[in-house]
Design a protein around this motif. Structure first.
Motif, mmCIF file in Angstrom:
data_model
loop_
_atom_site.group_PDB
_atom_site.id
_atom_site.type_symbol
_atom_site.label_atom_id
_atom_site.label_comp_id
_atom_site.label_asym_id
_atom_site.label_seq_id
_atom_site.Cartn_x
_atom_site.Cartn_y
_atom_site.Cartn_z
ATOM 1 N N ILE A 252 1.141 -0.775 -0.099
ATOM 2 C CA ILE A 252 0.170 0.099 0.200
ATOM 3 C C ILE A 252 0.736 1.129 0.234
ATOM 4 O O ILE A 252 0.732 2.024 -1.168
ATOM 5 C CB ILE A 252 -0.423 0.385 1.261
ATOM 6 C CG1 ILE A 252 -1.739 -1.031 1.067
ATOM 7 C CG2 ILE A 252 -1.296 1.388 1.182
ATOM 8 C CD1 ILE A 252 -2.810 -0.981 2.278
ATOM 9 N N THR A 253 1.927 0.896 0.849
ATOM 10 C CA THR A 253 2.984 2.393 1.167
ATOM 11 C C THR A 253 3.605 2.612 -0.526
ATOM 12 O O THR A 253 4.243 3.715 -0.876
ATOM 13 C CB THR A 253 3.978 2.498 1.586
ATOM 14 O OG1 THR A 253 3.175 1.856 3.423
ATOM 15 C CG2 THR A 253 4.327 3.220 2.224
ATOM 16 N N LYS A 254 3.957 1.589 -1.137
ATOM 17 C CA LYS A 254 4.615 1.855 -2.416
ATOM 18 C C LYS A 254 4.215 2.486 -3.088
ATOM 19 O O LYS A 254 4.268 3.106 -4.129
ATOM 20 C CB LYS A 254 5.159 -0.108 -2.803
ATOM 21 C CG LYS A 254 6.358 0.142 -2.986
ATOM 22 C CD LYS A 254 6.889 -1.773 -3.552
ATOM 23 C CE LYS A 254 8.036 -2.122 -2.624
ATOM 24 N NZ LYS A 254 7.548 -3.664 -3.528
ATOM 25 N N ALA A 255 2.751 1.549 -3.134
ATOM 26 C CA ALA A 255 1.751 2.052 -4.243
ATOM 27 C C ALA A 255 1.166 3.747 -4.227
ATOM 28 O O ALA A 255 0.831 4.840 -5.131
ATOM 29 C CB ALA A 255 -0.088 1.251 -4.019
ATOM 30 N N TYR A 256 0.179 4.053 -3.102
ATOM 31 C CA TYR A 256 0.059 5.610 -2.621
ATOM 32 C C TYR A 256 0.421 6.747 -1.680
ATOM 33 O O TYR A 256 -0.073 7.390 -0.881
ATOM 34 C CB TYR A 256 -1.209 5.103 -1.767
ATOM 35 C CG TYR A 256 -1.767 4.531 -3.080
ATOM 36 C CD1 TYR A 256 -2.720 4.515 -4.797
ATOM 37 C CD2 TYR A 256 -2.504 2.812 -2.835
ATOM 38 C CE1 TYR A 256 -3.209 4.072 -5.009
ATOM 39 C CE2 TYR A 256 -3.369 1.745 -3.101
ATOM 40 C CZ TYR A 256 -3.445 2.002 -4.778
ATOM 41 O OH TYR A 256 -4.283 1.682 -5.537
ATOM 42 N N GLY A 257 1.858 5.947 -0.707
ATOM 43 C CA GLY A 257 2.670 6.991 -0.663
ATOM 44 C C GLY A 257 2.781 6.288 0.993
ATOM 45 O O GLY A 257 1.292 6.293 1.443
ATOM 46 N N GLU A 258 3.335 7.358 2.174
ATOM 47 C CA GLU A 258 2.711 7.653 3.558
ATOM 48 C C GLU A 258 1.459 8.735 3.604
ATOM 49 O O GLU A 258 0.654 7.630 4.204
ATOM 50 C CB GLU A 258 4.101 8.509 4.014
ATOM 51 C CG GLU A 258 5.563 7.962 3.643
ATOM 52 C CD GLU A 258 5.573 6.089 4.795
ATOM 53 O OE1 GLU A 258 4.449 6.207 5.431
ATOM 54 O OE2 GLU A 258 6.575 5.734 4.598
ATOM 55 N N ASN A 259 0.686 9.557 2.494
ATOM 56 C CA ASN A 259 0.191 10.331 2.972
ATOM 57 C C ASN A 259 -1.289 9.819 1.749
ATOM 58 O O ASN A 259 -1.187 10.760 0.713
ATOM 59 C CB ASN A 259 0.266 11.230 2.626
ATOM 60 C CG ASN A 259 1.162 11.850 4.162
ATOM 61 O OD1 ASN A 259 0.561 11.280 4.836
ATOM 62 N ND2 ASN A 259 2.343 12.884 3.915
ATOM 63 N N PRO A 260 -1.164 8.844 1.278
ATOM 64 C CA PRO A 260 -3.043 8.225 0.473
ATOM 65 C C PRO A 260 -3.351 9.772 -0.044
ATOM 66 O O PRO A 260 -4.022 9.278 -0.968
ATOM 67 C CB PRO A 260 -2.784 7.254 0.472
ATOM 68 C CG PRO A 260 -2.992 6.747 1.395
ATOM 69 C CD PRO A 260 -2.041 7.876 3.156
ATOM 70 N N ASN A 261 -3.564 10.661 0.989
ATOM 71 C CA ASN A 261 -4.217 11.643 0.336
ATOM 72 C C ASN A 261 -3.925 13.034 -0.418
ATOM 73 O O ASN A 261 -4.748 13.669 -1.404
ATOM 74 C CB ASN A 261 -5.226 12.098 1.594
ATOM 75 C CG ASN A 261 -3.769 13.078 2.919
ATOM 76 O OD1 ASN A 261 -2.585 12.835 2.517
ATOM 77 N ND2 ASN A 261 -4.424 13.756 3.360
ATOM 78 N N LYS A 262 -2.543 12.409 -0.679
ATOM 79 C CA LYS A 262 -1.948 13.257 -1.722
ATOM 80 C C LYS A 262 -1.784 12.513 -2.942
ATOM 81 O O LYS A 262 -0.857 12.977 -3.622
ATOM 82 C CB LYS A 262 -0.506 13.911 -0.489
ATOM 83 C CG LYS A 262 -1.033 14.488 0.702
ATOM 84 C CD LYS A 262 0.448 15.603 0.987
ATOM 85 C CE LYS A 262 -0.663 16.830 1.326
ATOM 86 N NZ LYS A 262 -0.621 16.599 3.215
ATOM 87 N N SER A 263 -1.875 11.740 -2.913
ATOM 88 C CA SER A 263 -1.254 10.612 -4.144
ATOM 89 C C SER A 263 -2.559 11.355 -5.170
ATOM 90 O O SER A 263 -3.126 10.978 -4.960
ATOM 91 C CB SER A 263 -1.352 9.283 -3.696
ATOM 92 O OG SER A 263 -1.307 8.352 -4.367
ATOM 93 N N CYS A 298 -14.473 13.339 1.304
ATOM 94 C CA CYS A 298 -14.841 12.139 0.445
ATOM 95 C C CYS A 298 -13.322 11.208 0.252
ATOM 96 O O CYS A 298 -13.382 10.234 -0.335
ATOM 97 C CB CYS A 298 -15.215 12.404 -0.794
ATOM 98 S SG CYS A 298 -16.946 12.701 -0.704
ATOM 99 N N TYR A 299 -12.546 11.847 1.549
ATOM 100 C CA TYR A 299 -10.930 10.798 1.026
ATOM 101 C C TYR A 299 -11.394 9.512 2.812
ATOM 102 O O TYR A 299 -11.201 9.439 3.836
ATOM 103 C CB TYR A 299 -10.169 11.172 1.482
ATOM 104 C CG TYR A 299 -9.104 11.125 1.805
ATOM 105 C CD1 TYR A 299 -7.957 9.893 1.322
ATOM 106 C CD2 TYR A 299 -8.628 10.886 3.306
ATOM 107 C CE1 TYR A 299 -7.480 9.373 1.482
ATOM 108 C CE2 TYR A 299 -7.338 9.886 3.506
ATOM 109 C CZ TYR A 299 -6.349 9.785 2.276
ATOM 110 O OH TYR A 299 -5.507 9.073 2.819
ATOM 111 N N ILE A 300 -11.342 8.071 2.480
ATOM 112 C CA ILE A 300 -11.084 7.583 2.996
ATOM 113 C C ILE A 300 -9.861 6.418 3.186
ATOM 114 O O ILE A 300 -9.031 6.113 1.671
ATOM 115 C CB ILE A 300 -11.930 6.426 3.013
ATOM 116 C CG1 ILE A 300 -13.044 6.771 3.768
ATOM 117 C CG2 ILE A 300 -11.795 5.081 4.433
ATOM 118 C CD1 ILE A 300 -13.902 5.723 4.111
#
Ligand code: NAD
Length: 442
Positions: A252-263, A298-300
């Protein structure tokens, strides 16, 4: 009514549609982003390119699909030649969902048009930007009396359902699927129902855990988990769980980084109502990863839940969001207890290097379709029928099957006149023994 009888006309209009979707491609990608931040990569892979490929395939094969098929005749009818004629149903209603709002509206439309039908399409009201561009494209390409887009919400949908149709093609939830089926039954209208369900993902002790985690993260968190065939929950052999959770976190971290809300690669939930529905499923004490949310946006975040009870809220209904509950089993009886608690799902995935185990699983349980050692890729092969079974749907489509879905198979026997056996005609007196002997040989 040229579209009904003239195959060349249908082909030409589909070529026009292909040109229009190419011209508007960037606007479609933008609309999908405006609706729920669908990443451009996912929009191209799962929506715009899929539609273009469906169009090209249909244009290429239409003549062949539409021509009468010669069938081996029955000796009972000798001498005859037998055929199946593909007849358009007539007026078709297509009701589309919001999660792949472009592809799931356009693909059935393309097939209905290719089969010679008149079409009314109602795209989803929850993705207004995409619905608007769909309406624009359709109005540019088609005469209103041939294909029309009607926009609106539940009321419009119900008004449409109250009319008499020759075929209804619905993609959406099980609850609304039942409403559609009831409305169709009033006029004995045939339906295709493409619905959803709780899709299990079973992992045994022989699975390649690292690769499984990578493929499950891809399938689960694409479109922020709002995919009808996404894995809904994990059922993993007890001793493997901790390692697997570690791999999931890494992927998950590889795909969306440490902050997925910024991805830029992670979509949003379609609206705050759905976001709130999902947030209620997150029990903080069970969260092993993620669990952050922002209802206004609308972010989870991609969320992993260690679940022990199938009575919890998250295990009650289809999740349809980026939350993945992980359950464990010790033996095959426990797998059966859990899976058999739910209606037949749209998809099932099994990760195992033991082919006899995966084969047993795919044969034992009834579900729409699935994969061994991957997720969601059954959608990518047009030669595989796509559809549910039981509560996950009625009927299937994709590829040439989609043309068949929107065509009535009309059986025709062309009888020759040069020979007419007298035996079938009354009076039957004295013919019984002969017919018995003849039937024995047929
Ligand atoms: P939904 O059932 O809420 O809506 C689908 C369509 O039905 C929309 O056009 C909507 O306007 C209309 N509708 C909604 N309520 C209605 C009512 N009471 N009466 C008449 N029409 C009504 O589904 P959704 O939220 O758009 O999509 C999510 C669901 O769809 C999930 O359950 C998912 O699994 C399923 N789905 C299935 C597939 C598939 O191919 N099998 C694909 C995508 C989504």
């Amino acid at each position: 009514m040229e579209y009904k009888t003239n195959i060349n006309f249908r082909k030409e209009v589909l070529i026009k549609l292909l040109n229009a979707v190419i011209v508007h491609e960037n606007k479609i990608i933008q609309a999908l982003h405006d609706d729920f931040k669908k990443p451009a990569f996912e929009a191209v892979l799962t929506e715009t390119n899929y539609v273009k490929s469906e169009l090209k395939d249909t244009i290429k094969n239409l003549k062949n699909w539409a021509k009468p098929k010669r069938i081996f005749p029955s000796l009972l009818n000798f001498p005859s030649s037998d055929y199946i004629y593909k007849e358009p149903y007539g007026k078709v209603l297509i009701l589309a969902p919001w999660n792949y709002p472009y592809q799931l509206a356009l693909c059935p439309l393309i097939s209905a048009v290719s089969a010679g039908n008149q079409v009314v399409l109602k795209p989803s009201e929850l993705t207004p930007n995409t619905s608007e561009i769909i309406a624009k494209i359709i109005s540019e390409v088609f005469d209103k009396s041939h294909v029309e887009v009607v926009q609106g919400g539940v009321e419009v949908s119900q008004e449409l359902l109250a009319k008499n149709w020759d075929y209804i093609f619905f993609t959406g939830s099980v609850t609304v699927g039942k409403i559609v089926a009831k409305a169709a039954a009033e006029n004995l209208t045939p339906v295709t129902l493409e619905l959803g369900g709780k899709n299990p993902c079973i992992i045994d002790e022989t699975a390649n855990l690292k690769l499984a985690a990578k493929r499950i993260v891809w399938g689960k968190f694409m479109n922020a988990g709002q995919t009808c065939i996404a894995p809904d929950y994990i059922l993993i052999q007890k001793g493997m769980k901790n390692n697997f959770v570690t791999y999931l976190k890494e992927e998950i971290t590889k795909a969306y980084g440490e902050n997925p809300n910024k991805s830029n690669d992670f979509a949003r939930i379609v609206n705050s109502k759905n976001c709130q529905r999902l947030v209620k499923m997150i029990e903080p004490e069970k969260v092993v990863f993620g669990g952050e949310y922002d209802i206004e946006d609308c972010y989870i975040s991609p969320t992993l839940i260690e679940e022990t009870s199938i009575d919890s809220l998250i295990m009650k209904e289809e999740i349809f969001g980026p939350i993945l509950p992980i359950l464990t089993y010790e033996n095959e009886i426990e797998i059966e207890t859990i899976i058999s608690k739910y209606e037949k799902p749209l998809a099932l995935y099994v990760f195992s290097d033991n082919y006899s185990f995966s084969k047993k699983i795919i044969q034992k349980y009834s579900f729409g379709g699935g994969c061994i050692n991957d997720t969601m890729i059954q959608f990518g092969n047009k030669r595989l029928p796509f559809g549910g079974v039981g509560h996950s749907g009625i009927g299937a489509y994709h590829g040439s099957l989609s043309f068949d879905v929107f065509s009535h198979n009309k059986s025709i026997v062309k009888k020759a006149n040069w020979l007419d056996f007298p035996i079938r005609y009354a009076p039957y007196k004295g013919k019984l023994a002969t017919i018995k002997t003849v039937l024995k040989w047929l």
